[in-house]
Design an enzyme around this catalytic site. Sequence first.
Site, PDB file in Angstrom:
ATOM      1  N   LYS A  33       0.827  -1.211   0.000  1.00  0.00           N
ATOM      2  CA  LYS A  33       0.000   0.000   0.000  1.00  0.00           C
ATOM      3  C   LYS A  33       0.860   1.260   0.000  1.00  0.00           C
ATOM      4  CE  LYS A  33      -2.176  -1.133   3.794  1.00  0.00           C
ATOM      5  NZ  LYS A  33      -1.570  -2.456   4.025  1.00  0.00           N
ATOM      6  N   THR A  34       1.852   1.252   0.867  1.00  0.00           N
ATOM      7  CA  THR A  34       2.720   2.428   0.935  1.00  0.00           C
ATOM      8  C   THR A  34       3.427   2.638  -0.406  1.00  0.00           C
ATOM      9  OG1 THR A  34       3.029   2.001   3.278  1.00  0.00           O
ATOM     10  CG2 THR A  34       4.590   3.495   2.240  1.00  0.00           C
ATOM     11  N   ASP A 216      -1.636   7.710   3.769  1.00  0.00           N
ATOM     12  CA  ASP A 216      -1.247   6.341   4.129  1.00  0.00           C
ATOM     13  C   ASP A 216      -1.839   6.007   5.500  1.00  0.00           C
ATOM     14  OD1 ASP A 216      -0.033   3.909   3.936  1.00  0.00           O
ATOM     15  OD2 ASP A 216       2.023   4.628   4.206  1.00  0.00           O
ATOM     16  N   GLU A 217      -1.944   4.735   5.837  1.00  0.00           N
ATOM     17  CA  GLU A 217      -2.436   4.298   7.155  1.00  0.00           C
ATOM     18  C   GLU A 217      -3.768   4.968   7.502  1.00  0.00           C
ATOM     19  OE1 GLU A 217      -0.848   1.949   8.706  1.00  0.00           O
ATOM     20  OE2 GLU A 217       1.326   2.159   8.404  1.00  0.00           O
ATOM     21  N   GLN A 247      -5.599  -3.295  10.785  1.00  0.00           N
ATOM     22  CA  GLN A 247      -4.433  -2.758  11.482  1.00  0.00           C
ATOM     23  C   GLN A 247      -4.759  -1.486  12.246  1.00  0.00           C
ATOM     24  OE1 GLN A 247      -0.498  -2.903   9.454  1.00  0.00           O
ATOM     25  NE2 GLN A 247      -1.669  -3.554   7.679  1.00  0.00           N
ATOM     26  N   ARG A 592       4.860  -7.846  11.074  1.00  0.00           N
ATOM     27  CA  ARG A 592       6.113  -7.098  10.886  1.00  0.00           C
ATOM     28  C   ARG A 592       7.213  -8.024  10.399  1.00  0.00           C
ATOM     29  NH1 ARG A 592       4.209  -3.321   9.446  1.00  0.00           N
ATOM     30  NH2 ARG A 592       2.322  -4.552   9.642  1.00  0.00           N
TER      31      ARG A 592
END
Length: 696
Positions: A33-34, A216-217, A247, A592
């Site tokens: 996504k980033t 983002d996020e 998330q 992660r």
Amino acid sequence: MSDILEGLNESQKEAVLYFSSPLLVLAGAGSGKTRVITHKIMFLNKELGIPVNRILAITFTNKAAKEMKERVVNALNLEEEPQWITTFHSLSAKILRYEAENIGYGKDFVIYDEEDSKKLIKDIVEESNLDKDLYKPDRVKNIISQIKQNLDESVLDFYAMQLPHIKAIYQKYQEGLIFSNAMDFDDLLLNVVKLFTENEDIKQKWQNKFDYILVDEYQDTNKIQHQILKLLVGNRDCITVVGDPQQCIYTWRGAHPENILSFEEDFPNTKIIKLERNYRSTQKILEAANKVISHSKGRWKEKVLKLWTDKNKGEDLKLVKLESDKQEAAFIAYQIKELIKQGYKYSDIAVLMRMSFLSRNIEEAFVRMSIPYQIIAGLKFYERAEIKDILAYLRFAFNPKDTQAFKRIINLPSRGIGKSTLNKIQKSYVEDWYQALKDSYETLSKKVKYNLQTFFEVIDFIKKYGNEKPAETAKYLYDSIDYEEYLISKYPKDYEDRIANVQELFTAFEEIEKRGKTLQEFLEETSLEQAQDNIEDSNSVKVMTVHASKGLEYPVVFIAGVEDGIFPSGRAFEDVEQMEEERRLFYVAITRAKEHVYLTLAKYRSSFGNSFNETKPSRFIKDIKEYLKVLSSKPKKKTDNSLSATSTNTGIRVGSLVKHEVFGKGVVKELKPPKAKVIFEKVGEKELLTKFLKAI
DNA sequence: AAGAACCAACTTTTT
DNA sequence: GTTGGTTCTT
Ligand SMILES: Nc1ncnc2c1ncn2[C@@H]1O[C@H](COP(=O)(O)OP(=O)(O)OP(=O)(O)O)[C@@H](O)[C@H]1O
């Protein structure tokens, strides 16, 4: 169509190339996504000719912003850094610096951190003679934050049933902030909304500044942040947001996994693109993560595609049960040494935990085993008392309305000014505290008058030279008020560390002097600093909370303290919603990892240093037991000399030659984790934290 | 008003 | 194990 689309899969390409309406990219962890955001910025510039400074990209952390800037600068061969790749809070602060006067603030406004805010609340409760057990600053601040974050004052009515004076406190709190020309973190965002809604022309101006906006996020943005986006986009289509409701881990700051789904409601004709391929983790890790999240409730679940990967199966996740917290830490250290032997670097490894106090044992074990590490959590540099003391002087000089800064420094070092003197000064208050002090001066006692002379000198000096020569100014301040003397008498046990900290602050000042930044900008940066910002590139194991690990990835991840009451947190036991968040947090932790996951737990854990409590394994463990291999803990070796002798690391051992910022060169005499006894060339024997030592 | 001496209550997570 | 608060003495 250029190299920009290279390294993207079909769905990612589609997302980069889509401009017909607002775009929402929904996808799980590690799905790129980033990367979509970064490449879309490049595409906008290179293929569509939009100047980078007309693109606004919002990341969750400063670190993510920094990395994104670097990528963009490299890919586009830019001469200068893009200005508007930033976080919501930095963006807001920047906007408000320009526009402060339009919402009744001076442009020298300060940002109150949690401590300042709570002290203000405490003062209010005291002045109003309210029950201070009922109106605990912590609780009150929380409620006030909730109100601000939800753009909803009905929350106030709800709490007013239990706390009848909460409304009055809220009002006085806001007045107190404005009185001090200060904003808290929530105001920073709220005031942008206020500014834009009340001033159509200013809103237009800022809308016109940006041709495209990317976020983002997105799952961790709250209602005010969403509102800011709406105001900046207007009725245009120029927005792409990416996120993963699974998330969402900041509901306690007003985010909600459902929010991302209501994006569609506020931005009509939203196109949704889903990504389903994970590029980060091995199959087993990914499957375990999928399993964890499959147990979660919530209607957003089916909106996100289940991830797949064509990476190899990889190894099982490991679960290691140790007897005590000390042994848990020792195991992690031991296992890291094993991984190093296998060819991993220290910087490939992260130790994650739910609560930051767990890092203590781990730090001790690392020092003992000479493992280079960096802790990314805990008391942050700029929250330390000695740093805040110095900064409070600077803050006050530039914004003499700042009540909390004034109260902090007026009797520091002790000038014989207590309650009654303060009351006298307050009586003369018209414009600001500086003026109040000057006007009440003649009424004060001889001793106080004498002591205040240095105070005035220092403040005047800062006013004059602070912005141009911050480093010199701070040193002048340090000497004039005899701050070192103060530290030594106030903190006889650890004044060395504190002096070293102040020394480090001076270095930072020299840095900004070199880079031509103003003190003002510096103060703002420090108040918006995040834990992640300090992550070094150095070859060291990174130790941090799961929250701080947002967006990062490591080949090897340890998750420590996987016990009921810790992960998930005991506070979530009675609350289903909170337990859901703990689960998402666990999902974030696992995802992660690229190659290895170690879950560790201690059967007995000591709380507050003394009493041992029996623990229960985390309830999340049984959800993933089919992917888990339970390891028996290795027999403990008492000494580690053999290990540290063979390893090449930057760790500090007995006999190491070391350097300290203040005390100079010395030799390590004894290790007392996390401290060490060092004999210095010039100043003799000292005991201090090893992190202030550099091996030479 | 300052300092000592003692006590209590903590610790989610953080912009 | 820390931080902050209270109470007492000077
Ligand atoms: N198309 C691609 N091909 C190969 N690798 C990719 C691709 N897209 C992303 N990656 C890599 O996958 C990893 C995860 O990417 P990224 O950080 O963009 O994912 P994300 O969805 O933002 O993750 P998170 O949700 O955890 O923040 C990175 O190492 C990135 O370099």
